[in-house]
Enzyme design. Structure first.
Site, PDB file in Angstrom:
ATOM      1  N   TYR A  63       0.836  -1.194   0.000  1.00  0.00           N
ATOM      2  CA  TYR A  63       0.000   0.000   0.000  1.00  0.00           C
ATOM      3  C   TYR A  63       0.877   1.253   0.000  1.00  0.00           C
ATOM      4  CZ  TYR A  63      -2.749   3.896   1.653  1.00  0.00           C
ATOM      5  OH  TYR A  63      -3.318   5.129   1.777  1.00  0.00           O
ATOM      6  N   GLY A  70      -5.199   5.769  -0.041  1.00  0.00           N
ATOM      7  CA  GLY A  70      -6.543   5.810   0.499  1.00  0.00           C
ATOM      8  C   GLY A  70      -7.481   4.890  -0.256  1.00  0.00           C
ATOM      9  N   HIS A  93      -1.480  17.053  -1.899  1.00  0.00           N
ATOM     10  CA  HIS A  93      -1.878  17.466  -0.550  1.00  0.00           C
ATOM     11  C   HIS A  93      -1.454  18.896  -0.221  1.00  0.00           C
ATOM     12  CE1 HIS A  93      -3.959  14.325   1.609  1.00  0.00           C
ATOM     13  NE2 HIS A  93      -3.206  13.423   0.997  1.00  0.00           N
ATOM     14  N   ASN A 205       1.881  10.322   6.727  1.00  0.00           N
ATOM     15  CA  ASN A 205       0.810   9.478   7.246  1.00  0.00           C
ATOM     16  C   ASN A 205       1.059   9.188   8.727  1.00  0.00           C
ATOM     17  OD1 ASN A 205      -0.269   6.100   6.851  1.00  0.00           O
ATOM     18  ND2 ASN A 205      -1.568   7.894   6.948  1.00  0.00           N
TER      19      ASN A 205
END
Length: 520
Positions: A63, A70, A93, A205
């Site tokens: 991932y 997401g 972002h 994250n």
């Protein structure tokens, strides 16, 4: 200023636990930051990177490394584009809004992120940690907008500004100014990093924005506990209160340790040796009599608040976790900031109660119906000019306004979870909003505290001038605080604008200027 404030604190990033105080030292620019050069530490950091490289090059599904982010985790990234993914992550972002975090707050955020990455479970290179070390040592700190994080998946948007700066983009604080990162890097011959697979995600994250703020909030609240106790003692002297309300035997029957500590501090402040001051009333109003019970709630909360904050600070809190030792990729939700959200929601509640307590003490002190013979609004004017002067009347109104706003901010942010990002992030912590709320409540409470400190000082000066209190009846703690206030505040005889006095006092509070119980 306390000598302890001037000392530099060593902060070594080696994967072992850091304290709230060390992050605060980084935030204040009072830390000697060093990344460990221990070979075993470096090997542990690099092992995760080597495992990741091996896995994605063998077409393993990871991932955020070989997939989108997401809800886009079902989208596979072609192998020849994997190395471009981190840049896309911090680029899209880059949409933070609102005021930017202060330089102090931004340092704390960078320190908190580096602490987590140094745990060795995030799959980042040692070289990336060296770049973070350099930024902290040279005080080149990312400019980070405050708004845009729901606290899961961590502080993605705020921390994208850290990732972008490492790569030479966006803006930084440098020499007190906001500058283009590329220009600062060029001036100092710093080579921008090209983030490797997983590194953008590892930086962004996580819970570093809310945790960095939480470290700052904790220390400010801890100091306000002590200062509120000292001010309560000053208020009791000024109002000719009953020192027996803080008696050790009284508090022995209700054994909350923090509450009892507050009572002991106030009791000691109101005594010379074993001889308590004389009082004229059997029972004072609650804002004096129950002050240890109000302040004590926060004092008793500090141990578990520290535990929540430092556990988060010293955790690997991104996703996925990279276990290089056992060659595992562990997908989970450690970016969820629920503990910080609860800590900040709780802390702002307890701090706002200090504002409310001090505001009620201020109201007593200013009102001739309740202040036991002091002049209205504590004016120092005499004779024919006395009716013309209004002393601290407007300051009392201001304190009421600041208190009301602080109380309004205590609605818990954590209960306002919003499902977002295609319902992938369908339960979020709101931890960063809770932390920002807490910082605002602290600011407002410090404003009320400044007003209470100056007004209680003025009240005691009025008692001294009227020979209703003698210098030799005051404890050493009270006497010290009176002297410190006198060094920066002039007795209010004729009306004058008090804004600058208040701002200066607030600044001294935030610098931990006033010598209190821990300084004895």
């Amino acid at each position: 200023m306390n000598s302890a404030v001037m000392q530099r604190t060593p902060v070594v990033f080696d994967g072992t636990a850091l304290s709230v105080e060390q992050i605060n030292a980084i935030a204040r620019g009072k830390a000697d930051v060093k990344l460990s050069t221990d070979e075993q530490f470096i090997a542990r950091i690099e092992k995760g990177v080597q495992f990741l490289d091996q896995l994605w090059q063998q077409e393993g599904v990871i991932y955020g490394v070989t997939t989108g982010y997401g809800d886009s985790c079902t989208v596979n990234i072609p192998g020849d584009l994997v190395e471009e993914l981190p840049r896309h992550l911090y680029t899209f972002h880059g949409c933070g809004l609102g005021d930017v975090f202060s330089l102090e707050q931004s340092r704390a955020i960078v320190g908190a992120r580096m602490a987590s990455l140094a745990r060795g479970s995030s799959g980042v290179r040692y070289e990336l940690l060296q770049q973070l070390e350099l930024l902290l040592q040279k005080d080149i700190i990312p400019v980070i907008p405050q708004e845009g994080s729901v606290g899961a998946s961590g502080d993605l948007t705020p921390l994208s500004y850290v990732a972008a700066v490492l790569a030479g983009g966006r803006k930084v604080w440098y020499r007190g100014e906001q500058c283009n990162t590329a220009e600062v890097f060029a001036e100092l011959q710093i080579t921008p990093l090209k983030l490797r697979p997983k590194e953008g995600l590892a930086i962004m994250n996580g819970t570093a924005a809310m945790t960095g703020l939480a470290c700052l909030a904790y220390s400010r609240a801890e100091y306000l506990c002590q200062l509120s106790a000292r001010i309560t003692a000053l208020m009791s002297v000024a109002l000719q209160g009953n020192a027996y309300h803080f008696d050790n035997a009284l508090f022995a029957v209700k054994p909350h340790p923090g509450q009892n500590q507050i009572a002991r501090w106030i009791h000691d402040d109101l005594n010379v040796g074993d001889a308590p001051r004389q009082c004229s009333r059997l029972q004072d109003r609650y804002s004096l009599r129950c002050a240890p019970h109000v302040i004590g709630v926060l004092q008793d909360s500090l141990p578990w608040l520290r535990q929540f904050i430092e556990n988060e600070l010293n955790s690997a809190n991104d996703n996925p976790i990279i276990d290089g030792e056992n060659e595992q990729v562990l997908h989970g939700g450690h970016f969820y900031g629920g503990h910080i959200a609860f800590a900040m929601d709780s802390l702002k509640n307890a701090v706002a109660n200090l504002a409310d307590l001090l505001d009620r003490q201020i109201a007593q002190l200013a009102d001739i119906k309740f202040n036991n013979g002091l002049p209205a609004n504590l004016t120092g004017a005499t004779g024919v000019r006395r009716p013309l002067n209004h002393g601290f009347k407007a300051v009392q109104i201001g304190a009421s306004a600041w208190t009301a706003e602080a109380l309004k901010q205590t609605m818990p942010a954590s209960v306002f979870s919003r499902s977002t990002e295609c319902h992938n992030q369908d339960k979020v912590s709101m931890g960063t909003i809770a932390a920002r709320d807490c910082m605002r409540v602290l600011q407002l409470t410090e404003q009320v505290t400044a007003a209470a400190l100056l007004m209680s000082w003025q009240g005691i000066q009025l008692r001294l001038r009227a020979n209703e209190v003698s210098e030799d009846s005051l404890s050493s703690g009270v006497h010290t605080t009176l002297q410190q206030v006198a060094a920066s505040f002039e007795f209010l005889e004729q009306d004058r604008e008090l804004e600058q006095d208040l701002r200066h006092c607030i600044g001294l509070i935030q610098q931990r200027h006033w010598r209190l119980y821990g300084d004895r």
